[in-house]
Design a protein around this motif. Sequence first.
Motif, PDB file in Angstrom:
ATOM      1  N   GLY A  63      -5.790   8.873  -0.269  1.00 29.89           N
ATOM      2  CA  GLY A  63      -5.306   7.499  -0.322  1.00 29.89           C
ATOM      3  C   GLY A  63      -5.268   6.856   1.049  1.00 29.89           C
TER       4      GLY A  63
ATOM      5  N   ASP B 143      -3.372   5.619   8.964  1.00 31.17           N
ATOM      6  CA  ASP B 143      -3.753   4.619   7.974  1.00 31.17           C
ATOM      7  C   ASP B 143      -4.524   3.498   8.663  1.00 31.17           C
ATOM      8  OD1 ASP B 143      -1.848   2.741   9.019  1.00 31.17           O
ATOM      9  OD2 ASP B 143      -0.312   3.457   7.634  1.00 31.17           O
ATOM     10  N   ARG B 144      -4.970   2.535   7.888  1.00 31.67           N
ATOM     11  CA  ARG B 144      -5.824   1.478   8.440  1.00 31.67           C
ATOM     12  C   ARG B 144      -5.097   0.578   9.435  1.00 31.67           C
ATOM     13  NH1 ARG B 144      -6.417  -0.928   2.637  1.00 31.67           N
ATOM     14  NH2 ARG B 144      -4.493  -2.104   2.435  1.00 31.67           N
TER      15      ARG B 144
ATOM     16  N   PHE C 250       0.833  -1.209   0.000  1.00 32.06           N
ATOM     17  CA  PHE C 250       0.000   0.000   0.000  1.00 32.06           C
ATOM     18  C   PHE C 250       0.864   1.254   0.000  1.00 32.06           C
ATOM     19  CE2 PHE C 250      -2.281   3.300   2.465  1.00 32.06           C
ATOM     20  CZ  PHE C 250      -3.316   3.540   1.574  1.00 32.06           C
TER      21      PHE C 250
ATOM     22  N   GLY D 295      -9.030   7.322   2.709  1.00 35.23           N
ATOM     23  CA  GLY D 295     -10.023   6.637   1.893  1.00 35.23           C
ATOM     24  C   GLY D 295      -9.861   5.134   1.819  1.00 35.23           C
ATOM     25  N   HIS D 296      -8.770   4.611   2.338  1.00 33.17           N
ATOM     26  CA  HIS D 296      -8.552   3.159   2.331  1.00 33.17           C
ATOM     27  C   HIS D 296      -8.513   2.616   3.758  1.00 33.17           C
ATOM     28  CE1 HIS D 296      -7.360   4.060  -1.812  1.00 33.17           C
ATOM     29  NE2 HIS D 296      -7.788   2.833  -2.033  1.00 33.17           N
ATOM     30  N   GLY D 297      -9.504   3.012   4.535  1.00 32.95           N
ATOM     31  CA  GLY D 297      -9.643   2.470   5.888  1.00 32.95           C
ATOM     32  C   GLY D 297      -8.957   3.278   6.969  1.00 32.95           C
TER      33      GLY D 297
END
Length: 160
Positions: free
Chosen positions: A94, A110-111, A22, A97-99
Amino acid sequence: MAITGITTFLWFDTEALAAAEFYVSLFPGASMGNVSYYPESPERPAGSVLVAEFSLFGQAFAALNGGPQFPHSEAISFQVHCDTQDEIDHLWDGIVGHGGAESMCGWCKDRWGISWQITPRALREALSAGGDGARRAFEAMMTMRKIDIAAIEAARRGEG
């Protein structure tokens, strides 16, 4: 003894490879390196990912699948220096929007719980200049989640 560099290790439970891939997908010029695997061991099944190496902006990183005992915290974050609003939007969208999750003043997670500061150079320049412009830029930043360069620059000039 020859010291040849430094590598930042990031501890994950089981998501090291996914995280490394990622991060490499987000940043220009980033690349994956070696991936090593657990041998037969009591910690993990043989063949599961042990370490995923990657590079961001020429800096070596490694993502380790070490287990759940060490969660990430805001005590460590990665600050990314951006020149344009498009760069800020790309990284922020990015990550969030990705968890991921928004925070304040250009910070997000981040996720996997790793904290990022998506920081425009215009903000750093405004804050380091001192004076009323720096104070106004700081006050504007304190109201933002994702940093808006135009709003920072307007605040610095005393507009709005």
